[in-house]
Design an enzyme around this catalytic site. Structure first.
Site, PDB file in Angstrom:
ATOM      1  N   ASP A 133       0.812  -1.218   0.000  1.00 60.46           N
ATOM      2  CA  ASP A 133       0.000   0.000   0.000  1.00 60.46           C
ATOM      3  C   ASP A 133       0.844   1.265   0.000  1.00 60.46           C
ATOM      4  OD1 ASP A 133       0.914  -0.533   2.564  1.00 60.46           O
ATOM      5  OD2 ASP A 133      -1.058  -0.842   3.438  1.00 60.46           O
ATOM      6  N   ASN A 165      -7.738  -3.200  14.420  1.00 64.52           N
ATOM      7  CA  ASN A 165      -9.114  -3.510  14.008  1.00 64.52           C
ATOM      8  C   ASN A 165      -9.160  -4.689  13.020  1.00 64.52           C
ATOM      9  OD1 ASN A 165      -8.073  -2.410  11.685  1.00 64.52           O
ATOM     10  ND2 ASN A 165      -9.443  -0.646  11.593  1.00 64.52           N
ATOM     11  N   HIS A 205      -7.320  -4.949  10.243  1.00 66.88           N
ATOM     12  CA  HIS A 205      -7.050  -4.639   8.827  1.00 66.88           C
ATOM     13  C   HIS A 205      -5.740  -5.264   8.358  1.00 66.88           C
ATOM     14  CE1 HIS A 205      -4.915  -0.581   9.898  1.00 66.88           C
ATOM     15  NE2 HIS A 205      -3.989  -1.450   9.526  1.00 66.88           N
ATOM     16  N   GLU A 245      -9.693  -2.014   5.348  1.00 66.39           N
ATOM     17  CA  GLU A 245     -10.313  -1.710   6.637  1.00 66.39           C
ATOM     18  C   GLU A 245     -11.579  -2.549   6.807  1.00 66.39           C
ATOM     19  OE1 GLU A 245      -8.893   0.157   8.711  1.00 66.39           O
ATOM     20  OE2 GLU A 245      -7.876   1.833   7.771  1.00 66.39           O
TER      21      GLU A 245
HETATM   22  C1  F6R Z   1       1.439  -1.406   6.213  1.00 66.14           C
HETATM   23  C2  F6R Z   1       0.151  -2.079   6.325  1.00 66.14           C
HETATM   24  C3  F6R Z   1      -0.670  -2.056   7.563  1.00 66.14           C
HETATM   25  C4  F6R Z   1       0.129  -2.379   8.819  1.00 66.14           C
HETATM   26  C5  F6R Z   1      -0.754  -2.340  10.056  1.00 66.14           C
HETATM   27  C6  F6R Z   1       0.039  -2.544  11.329  1.00 66.14           C
HETATM   28  O1  F6R Z   1       1.974  -1.582   4.918  1.00 66.14           O
HETATM   29  O2  F6R Z   1      -0.246  -2.637   5.361  1.00 66.14           O
HETATM   30  O3  F6R Z   1      -1.716  -2.993   7.438  1.00 66.14           O
HETATM   31  O4  F6R Z   1       0.731  -3.628   8.684  1.00 66.14           O
HETATM   32  O5  F6R Z   1      -1.421  -1.115  10.135  1.00 66.14           O
HETATM   33  O6  F6R Z   1       0.860  -1.438  11.537  1.00 66.14           O
HETATM   34  P1  F6R Z   1       2.019  -1.457  12.631  1.00 66.14           P
HETATM   35  O7  F6R Z   1       3.006  -2.490  12.196  1.00 66.14           O
HETATM   36  O8  F6R Z   1       2.623  -0.076  12.588  1.00 66.14           O
HETATM   37  O9  F6R Z   1       1.370  -1.796  13.926  1.00 66.14           O
END
Ligand code: F6R
Length: 245
Positions: A67, A136, A138, A143
């Site tokens: 992403d 959550n 995701h 989301e």
């Molecule tokens: C990042 C991504 C997100 C993160 C998720 C966890 O490329 O795709 O799904 O993996 O938000 O974020 P952290 O690792 O910062 O807790």
């Protein structure tokens, strides 16, 4: 699903780096699906260390990231392109032209999403997809929603995700409101999936991913239908599932 409960972030990172290294050693021209965020930083550091020791060669590897924020250029220090360069690509011998991140500056969402899907297809798909998970549930920027989205698409970030990511910006107002993300279908098409989780704020999401119903309200729950998923979660993230395994 193969689930490893490990002591802490360090052990999670070591195990993850071991699996990614094995993938690259066994298939030097692997297509790696990569993630950003705080979760994979330790694993990336260990991959850099292994490369510097001469144990790992990225010269034939291709990468595609999950992403990117819409509206940020690759030079913006909070863009995911910048993150990947700073945490991995600048320190190993991967060919930069073989590293792909959605183009946050493309205004035309439909065009960028179609381009990214075609790119993944032209690479022959992803061999190993690395994932973090949101509190959550995701994955990527998929989301909680009413349906699972198949291909790359543009999302409006939830308030929860913008707040979680605000720590990297000087204020929440600077956190972009939209992002491009691979869809759940892209992620499910990867031949192997490696999901990492660390910290108590991930405990409910890990519980729902493993034991919950398959429901787009917890996007990661769809991984129950994937034939080759490894989850590595530390003690805090495993808190709600420990007794059930
Ligand atoms: C990042 C991504 C997100 C993160 C998720 C966890 O490329 O795709 O799904 O993996 O938000 O974020 P952290 O690792 O910062 O807790």
């Amino acid at each position: 699903m193969v689930i490893y409960g490990v002591k802490d972030y360090q052990e999670m990172s070591r195990k993850a780096a071991g699996i990614i290294s094995a993938q690259v050693i066994l298939k030097p021209n692997s297509v790696l699906g990569l993630a950003t965020g705080s979760t994979p930083v330790g694993a990336y550091q260990l991959l850099v260390d292994a490369y510097k020791k001469g144990d790992l060669d990225f010269s034939k590897v291709t990468s595609v990231n999950l992403d990117e924020y819409k509206g940020l250029s690759g030079e913006h220090d909070q863009s995911y392109r910048y993150f990947m360069n700073a945490n991995l690509f600048n320190h190993v011998n991967i060919r930069k032209e073989c590293t792909f991140v959605p183009n946050g500056l493309e205004e035309d969402g439909a065009k960028e999403c179609a381009r990214y899907d075609q790119l993944i297809e032209s690479l022959g798909g992803v061999d190993l997809q690395l994932l973090g998970i949101g509190g959550n549930g995701h994955i990527g920027f998929n989301e909680p929603a009413g349906i699972f989205t198949k291909g790359t698409h543009m999302v409006t970030l939830t308030q929860e995700t913008r707040e979680a990511n605000a720590r990297f910006f000087s204020s929440i107002d600077e956190v972009p409101t939209h992002a491009y993300t691979m869809g759940v279908g892209n992620i499910m098409s990867a031949r192997k999936v490696l999901l990492l989780a660390s910290g108590s704020n991930k405990a409910q999401a890990i519980y729902d991913t493993i034991f919950g119903p398959i429901d787009p309200k917890v996007p990661a729950s769809i991984l129950q239908l994937h034939g080759d998923v490894t989850i590595i979660a530390d003690k805090a993230a495993m808190a709600l599932v420990q007794d059930k395994l």
